[in-house]
Design a protein around this motif. Sequence first.
Motif: not given
Length: 166
Positions: A3-32
């Motif tokens: 978590r780097f910077v608070k945007i609003f409420g409890n939402q922060y600018l940050g980085f979630w590596i697992f989000g990148l993995i979840l995106f890649a999994i969803q894209e498998i059909p386009y890779m195949v």
Amino acid sequence: MFRFVKIFGNQYLGFWIFGLILFAIQEIPYMVMPLLKLQSNPIMNMKESSALLDTCEKILGSLCIAFMIFIVHKNAELFSITSKNEKIFFCLAVLVLLLNFAGWILYFSGHQSIFVMMLFIVVMPPLYYVFIGLWRSNTILTITGCVFLIVHFCHVLGNLKLEDKF
């Protein structure tokens, strides 16, 4: 997860590596897809019905990916499914992903009906982002995913109507 910077409420600018993995999994059909020799590929060969909807769809889809990876909740962990809501929304995200994959399997095997395309291939990816947003308490992703669902559905439906497939 960072978590780097608070945007609003409890939402922060940050980085979630697992989000990148979840995106890649969803894209498998386009890779195949390029590896398959599809006789018919209406999803990838649609005529464009609306440049505005096309642009909005691309922007919203990209924002969903960015918000999933770069917006994090103050109390979020790298991976957590401990609360009742987290369990429900995580399971719904997995279910939606599996339904999306089932739709792609049907599509790749030649079952390319409007029903299969619209329900499994068009509706499921935005719902995947919505449920990930709900699971992760990522308000921005959840709202963007809902708008993406509407725009994506209307855009593809318009494209199919243009081709007289509907």
